[in-house]
Design an enzyme around this catalytic site. Sequence first.
Site, PDB file in Angstrom:
ATOM      1  N   LYS A  40      31.444  78.337  34.689  1.00 47.29           N
ATOM      2  CA  LYS A  40      32.350  79.431  35.056  1.00 47.29           C
ATOM      3  C   LYS A  40      31.666  80.782  34.800  1.00 47.29           C
ATOM      4  O   LYS A  40      30.658  80.854  34.080  1.00 47.29           O
ATOM      5  CB  LYS A  40      33.642  79.313  34.253  1.00 47.29           C
ATOM      6  CG  LYS A  40      33.462  79.460  32.743  1.00 47.29           C
ATOM      7  CD  LYS A  40      34.718  79.050  31.993  1.00 47.29           C
ATOM      8  CE  LYS A  40      34.516  79.222  30.491  1.00 47.29           C
ATOM      9  NZ  LYS A  40      35.614  78.642  29.717  1.00 47.29           N
ATOM     10  N   ARG A 141      47.699  78.878  25.294  1.00 51.01           N
ATOM     11  CA  ARG A 141      47.214  79.546  26.509  1.00 51.01           C
ATOM     12  C   ARG A 141      47.877  78.926  27.737  1.00 51.01           C
ATOM     13  O   ARG A 141      48.820  79.481  28.261  1.00 51.01           O
ATOM     14  CB  ARG A 141      45.682  79.438  26.548  1.00 51.01           C
ATOM     15  CG  ARG A 141      45.025  80.298  27.585  1.00 51.01           C
ATOM     16  CD  ARG A 141      43.525  80.433  27.361  1.00 51.01           C
ATOM     17  NE  ARG A 141      42.785  79.184  27.388  1.00 51.01           N
ATOM     18  CZ  ARG A 141      41.456  79.111  27.251  1.00 51.01           C
ATOM     19  NH1 ARG A 141      40.751  80.213  27.069  1.00 51.01           N
ATOM     20  NH2 ARG A 141      40.843  77.944  27.278  1.00 51.01           N
ATOM     21  N   HIS A 171      42.442  71.864  24.279  1.00 54.29           N
ATOM     22  CA  HIS A 171      41.382  72.802  23.895  1.00 54.29           C
ATOM     23  C   HIS A 171      41.670  73.294  22.486  1.00 54.29           C
ATOM     24  O   HIS A 171      42.790  73.712  22.191  1.00 54.29           O
ATOM     25  CB  HIS A 171      41.405  73.975  24.893  1.00 54.29           C
ATOM     26  CG  HIS A 171      40.201  74.868  24.835  1.00 54.29           C
ATOM     27  ND1 HIS A 171      38.927  74.416  25.102  1.00 54.29           N
ATOM     28  CD2 HIS A 171      40.078  76.191  24.570  1.00 54.29           C
ATOM     29  CE1 HIS A 171      38.072  75.440  25.001  1.00 54.29           C
ATOM     30  NE2 HIS A 171      38.742  76.508  24.677  1.00 54.29           N
ATOM     31  N   ARG A 225      33.093  69.148  27.715  1.00 57.24           N
ATOM     32  CA  ARG A 225      33.016  70.362  28.542  1.00 57.24           C
ATOM     33  C   ARG A 225      32.020  71.301  27.865  1.00 57.24           C
ATOM     34  O   ARG A 225      32.347  72.033  26.950  1.00 57.24           O
ATOM     35  CB  ARG A 225      34.403  71.030  28.636  1.00 57.24           C
ATOM     36  CG  ARG A 225      35.521  70.064  29.076  1.00 57.24           C
ATOM     37  CD  ARG A 225      36.856  70.782  29.254  1.00 57.24           C
ATOM     38  NE  ARG A 225      37.347  71.462  28.071  1.00 57.24           N
ATOM     39  CZ  ARG A 225      38.198  70.946  27.183  1.00 57.24           C
ATOM     40  NH1 ARG A 225      38.675  69.716  27.339  1.00 57.24           N
ATOM     41  NH2 ARG A 225      38.596  71.655  26.150  1.00 57.24           N
ATOM     42  N   TYR A 270      23.634 112.228  26.199  1.00 56.80           N
ATOM     43  CA  TYR A 270      24.983 112.804  26.251  1.00 56.80           C
ATOM     44  C   TYR A 270      25.513 113.046  24.844  1.00 56.80           C
ATOM     45  O   TYR A 270      25.365 112.195  23.964  1.00 56.80           O
ATOM     46  CB  TYR A 270      25.952 111.845  26.956  1.00 56.80           C
ATOM     47  CG  TYR A 270      25.815 111.820  28.460  1.00 56.80           C
ATOM     48  CD1 TYR A 270      26.017 112.958  29.230  1.00 56.80           C
ATOM     49  CD2 TYR A 270      25.500 110.627  29.104  1.00 56.80           C
ATOM     50  CE1 TYR A 270      25.908 112.902  30.614  1.00 56.80           C
ATOM     51  CE2 TYR A 270      25.390 110.565  30.485  1.00 56.80           C
ATOM     52  CZ  TYR A 270      25.596 111.710  31.236  1.00 56.80           C
ATOM     53  OH  TYR A 270      25.490 111.658  32.589  1.00 56.80           O
ATOM     54  N   CYS A 316      23.486 105.634  28.571  1.00 58.43           N
ATOM     55  CA  CYS A 316      24.096 106.199  29.776  1.00 58.43           C
ATOM     56  C   CYS A 316      24.520 105.059  30.715  1.00 58.43           C
ATOM     57  O   CYS A 316      24.285 103.896  30.422  1.00 58.43           O
ATOM     58  CB  CYS A 316      23.119 107.100  30.519  1.00 58.43           C
ATOM     59  SG  CYS A 316      22.285 108.321  29.507  1.00 58.43           S
ATOM     60  N   MET A 317      25.100 105.397  31.839  1.00 62.39           N
ATOM     61  CA  MET A 317      25.536 104.372  32.784  1.00 62.39           C
ATOM     62  C   MET A 317      24.360 103.554  33.320  1.00 62.39           C
ATOM     63  O   MET A 317      24.434 102.329  33.415  1.00 62.39           O
ATOM     64  CB  MET A 317      26.283 105.021  33.960  1.00 62.39           C
ATOM     65  CG  MET A 317      26.889 103.997  34.912  1.00 62.39           C
ATOM     66  SD  MET A 317      27.614 104.756  36.375  1.00 62.39           S
ATOM     67  CE  MET A 317      28.989 105.636  35.671  1.00 62.39           C
ATOM     68  N   ASP A 318      23.255 104.218  33.623  1.00 63.67           N
ATOM     69  CA  ASP A 318      22.133 103.544  34.292  1.00 63.67           C
ATOM     70  C   ASP A 318      20.826 103.626  33.532  1.00 63.67           C
ATOM     71  O   ASP A 318      19.815 103.078  33.982  1.00 63.67           O
ATOM     72  CB  ASP A 318      21.921 104.178  35.675  1.00 63.67           C
ATOM     73  CG  ASP A 318      23.233 104.394  36.390  1.00 63.67           C
ATOM     74  OD1 ASP A 318      23.922 103.390  36.629  1.00 63.67           O
ATOM     75  OD2 ASP A 318      23.592 105.558  36.653  1.00 63.67           O
TER      76      ASP A 318
HETATM   77  C1  LIG Z   1      35.198  77.876  28.748  1.00 65.01           C
HETATM   78  C2  LIG Z   1      35.799  76.587  28.373  1.00 65.01           C
HETATM   79  C3  LIG Z   1      35.005  75.571  27.838  1.00 65.01           C
HETATM   80  C4  LIG Z   1      33.561  75.766  27.453  1.00 65.01           C
HETATM   81  O1  LIG Z   1      33.506  76.339  26.166  1.00 65.01           O
HETATM   82  P1  LIG Z   1      32.123  76.545  25.407  1.00 65.01           P
HETATM   83  O2  LIG Z   1      32.542  77.073  24.089  1.00 65.01           O
HETATM   84  O3  LIG Z   1      31.378  77.563  26.198  1.00 65.01           O
HETATM   85  O4  LIG Z   1      31.433  75.244  25.370  1.00 65.01           O
HETATM   86  C5  LIG Z   1      35.594  74.339  27.614  1.00 65.01           C
HETATM   87  N1  LIG Z   1      36.894  74.144  27.880  1.00 65.01           N
HETATM   88  C6  LIG Z   1      37.698  75.101  28.374  1.00 65.01           C
HETATM   89  C7  LIG Z   1      39.125  74.802  28.640  1.00 65.01           C
HETATM   90  C8  LIG Z   1      37.186  76.369  28.614  1.00 65.01           C
HETATM   91  O5  LIG Z   1      37.981  77.326  29.085  1.00 65.01           O
END
Ligand SMILES: *Cc1c(COP(=O)(O)O)cnc(C)c1O
Length: 379
Positions: A40, A141, A171, A225, A270, A316-318
């Site tokens: 992601k 969540r 999770h 995951r 700045y 700065c920005m850039d």
């Molecule tokens: C982002 C996410 C993960 C991955 O988590 P890491 O800490 O990067 O391994 C796993 N499960 C869910 C539901 C997530 O949102």
Amino acid sequence: MIESIHRPSRIIVDLDAISYNLAQEVARLDKDQHLFAVVKANAYGHGAIEVAKLAESSNIVDGLCVSNLDEAIELRDAGICLPILVLSYVNPNFIPLANEYNIMLTASSLSWLEEASDVLSKAKTNKPCVIHLKIDSGMGRIGLREETEWLKAKSLLTTQPYFELNGLFTHFATADSQDESYVLLQQSRFDKALQVFSDMNIPYIHTSNSATALWHGAWKSNLIRFGDAMYGLNPSGKELELPYELKPALSLESKIIHVKKVKKGEKIGYGATYEARGDEWIATLPIGYADGLLRRFQGYEVIVDGQLAEIVGRVCMDQCMIRLPHKLPIGTPVTIFGENQKRNNSIEDAAEYVGTINYEIICGLSDRLPRIYRQVEGN
Ligand SMILES: *Cc1c(COP(=O)(O)O)cnc(C)c1O
């Protein structure tokens, strides 16, 4: 945003490091445990398509996780064939689109399942929507929290033809912390959910992000995951020691584009917040907060010619300015994160410097920075 390729600031991604980290985790798993690579947020800034292609060619990754439907479709359009699970909410109206692309969705609430049934009952196809049912065991969540909801979901899933239940998951909120009490509470709640669904023969049960895989033996998961650790970072920052070596995959590099000697008392940037303490060599780098180098990095030390050089004045920005250890020419490479002549700026340290977590630093690197891929070992 267009990649700025005619500018010497760039992200270097070491694909061999990602392969190494994946192999390290897979080596610890049982035969019936599978690893899904979490790609992601543009693979945590590393480039989703490239990381997904690497995962697919590795033959040790069984699937991918993304956070929304567009990220999943991007991968399918790039030719990725691995199973893809969307971890977050997708509006049920888009189920036909997800089905078309062969993408698995998260059932995030009872009302999601009800709306989804409604959508599917009106759809022309009778292809089921493949789902992973999310249990909220304490993260607060998304997911089904109450046993009454679990029972209703179960009855819906067993009586309606619209769904294929491929996974049940939760999770943990504190798997990256020394204190295990909240993980234990979440485990006991998820255990209750497992009992409710125990007669349903669900292919995947999963509770493990990187932290749960690293420090909790991938508790009751046959699917991991795997996100942050795949990129070679410690999900706990510096709180917990890694059980095995990880190699960081991402470096951030730039080059000096301007250099000058300033006299004691001269100001930089700045707000004129920095004042030279003596005669100093000050260089300018073509990178700033629009690239994800936050203003809070003022005072942070980058590496140039193997030595530390402080970012002086406001970012700065850039652009930003650094104080050189000695005169150096335009074009001299500068390492912001990563290794330079045996010195190393870890992203964990950088995150600590600005008071955040490594995740936020890498995800915040903008699309203006080109990603350059290094792969020696290859496949
Ligand atoms: C982002 C996410 C993960 C991955 O988590 P890491 O800490 O990067 O391994 C796993 N499960 C869910 C539901 C997530 O949102």
